[in-house]
Enzyme design. Structure first.
Site, short mmCIF file in Angstrom:
data_model
loop_
_atom_site.label_atom_id
_atom_site.label_comp_id
_atom_site.label_asym_id
_atom_site.label_seq_id
_atom_site.Cartn_x
_atom_site.Cartn_y
_atom_site.Cartn_z
N GLU A 30 0.85 -1.20 0.00
CA GLU A 30 0.00 0.00 0.00
C GLU A 30 0.88 1.25 0.00
O GLU A 30 1.85 1.33 0.76
CB GLU A 30 -0.91 -0.02 1.23
N GLN A 31 0.55 2.23 -0.86
CA GLN A 31 1.39 3.42 -0.96
C GLN A 31 1.25 4.36 0.24
O GLN A 31 2.19 5.07 0.60
CB GLN A 31 1.09 4.17 -2.25
N ARG A 104 -16.60 3.16 5.31
CA ARG A 104 -15.51 2.53 4.55
C ARG A 104 -14.31 2.19 5.45
O ARG A 104 -13.67 1.16 5.28
CB ARG A 104 -15.04 3.46 3.42
N TYR A 210 -27.76 6.86 4.26
CA TYR A 210 -28.00 5.64 5.03
C TYR A 210 -27.10 5.63 6.26
O TYR A 210 -26.06 6.28 6.30
CB TYR A 210 -27.77 4.38 4.17
N ASP A 288 -11.64 -0.96 -9.26
CA ASP A 288 -11.64 0.33 -9.95
C ASP A 288 -10.46 0.50 -10.89
O ASP A 288 -10.50 1.33 -11.79
CB ASP A 288 -11.62 1.48 -8.94
#
Length: 389
Positions: A30-31, A104, A210, A288
């Site tokens: 991970e960057q 998230r 939500y 993505d």
């Protein structure tokens, strides 16, 4: 088989867990200085939740997720119900897995906690890729380099793996601008909002909201046409007054939510043509990085999770033919992802219809057949991405 996953977001972590469960030697790079996600909401439908449950994540998901009772689609001004479709126990009984709403960050955290710490490497920004016969070498800005049998680019919409492998992309600004906000429950208790996915549709705009974070926060996303902001970043601060002004005349619940924003972030929505290829040799893209989609089907993360499950199944079935397994992955996954890209783009138009004959036709169709009814959504929710060959 040694596998390097570039990108430690939801797609990369879920893929790593699926691959690890299938017996592969997986490392995630991970960057960012640490693993984590930007604070916003995410919807995990049964087609994705069943895959995460199989990874042993159901208890943690139950602690952090919210299980909505329904999806409630409404008119922008008077709040009239256009469609109210079940998402709770009826969906779980029909499709064998629940529907969740998450912050998230919470979902990313529980995925990261499930991955052994020695397999997670933060602070690794990719700068180069080289294929050497049956190996792939990844080089990072910090001077480190790793060699693997397979490299997976799960590094998101601005994927470095995609750029290095297939060249620069050409994103197209859709003209849509989105604001997001996370509202503490105590600020909006007076609004008495149902535990559901709410979608308010109006001329040139819509608003989705939500509950997330075990019901402590309300995630709100406001999307408008004809915006002037063009930066595609989730960390640019917006102005609450600008959002309120754009939603002048909307239902008091929508305006009440916006008015309760502690802060708001703004980003421009860009569209991309489907990539001609997702794989090359021993390099594959996921989520993505290869099929970014507008948020109007709430399937971006779910499709990334599906990608990882399909990859794990196919690599386990074809360990002696990695390029063949990757080609099969693309053949299997591309039609479904493309269908959802197209559905998301179509919803952008459908959600933003001006009041008039087309809008009335849409509302009638929603009331009579319901695009989110269990009969019409079965193709999406019933799918099991791990059942591929």
């Amino acid at each position: 088989m040694k596998i390097a996953v570039i990108g430690g977001g939801i797609g990369g972590l879920s893929a790593a867990l699926a691959l690890l469960k299938s017996g592969f030697d997986v490392q995630v790079y991970e960057q960012a200085p640490r693993f984590g996600e930007i604070g916003a909401g995410i919807q995990i439908s049964p087609n994705a939740s069943r895959l995460l449950h199989r990874l042993g994540l159901e208890p943690a998901m139950g602690r952090w997720g919210v299980r909505p009772l329904a999806i409630h689609q409404k008119r922008w001004d008077d709040g009239r119900t256009l469609q109210h479709a079940p998402l709770g126990t009826e969906v779980e009984a029909r499709f064998g897995a629940p529907y969740y709403h998450f912050h998230r960050g919470d979902l990313a955290a529980l995925l990261a906690e499930a991955l052994p710490k020695e397999r997670a490497h933060a602070g690794h920004r990719l700068v180069g890729i080289e294929e050497k016969g049956e190996r792939v070498v990844a080089r990072f800005e910090n001077g480190a380099s790793v060699e693997a049998d397979l490299l997976i680019g799960a590094d998101g919409i601005h994927s470095k793996v995609r750029a290095l492998t297939f060249g620069p992309e050409k994103p197209r600004f859709t003209g849509c601008v989105a604001w997001r906000g996370l509202v503490p429950a105590e600020r909006i208790g007076h609004l008495d909002i149902e535990v559901a996915s709410h979608n308010w549709m109006g001329p040139g705009a819509h608003c989705v909201h939500y509950w997330v974070a075990a019901g402590r926060l309300m995630n709100v996303v406001c999307v408008v046409e004809h915006g002037t902001w063009t930066n595609e970043s989730w960390t640019d601060k917006g102005n609450v007054a600008d959002v309120l002004a754009r939603y002048e005349g909307w239902h008091p619940t929508v305006r009440g939510l916006i008015n309760a924003f502690p802060e708001t972030f703004i980003w421009a929505l860009h569209d991309r043509a489907p990539l001609p290829a997702w794989t090359q040799g021993r390099i594959a893209l996921l989520g993505d990085a290869c099929h970014p989609m507008l948020p109007m089907m709430a399937q971006g993360a779910a499709q990334a999770i599906e990608d990882g499950a399909a990859l794990a199944t196919l690599l386990k079935a074809m360990p002696d033919d990695v390029p063949g397994a990757l080609r099969r992955y693309e053949e299997v996954r591309k039609p479904r992802a493309t269908r959802l890209q197209e559905a998301s783009a179509a919803n952008r138009t459908r959600f933003h219809l001006p009041d008039g004959p087309e809008q009335q036709k849409r509302d009638e169709a929603m009331a009579n057949s319901g695009d989110r009814s269990m009969a019409n959504i079965g193709w999406l929710y019933m799918h099991d991405a791990a059942q591929v060959s």
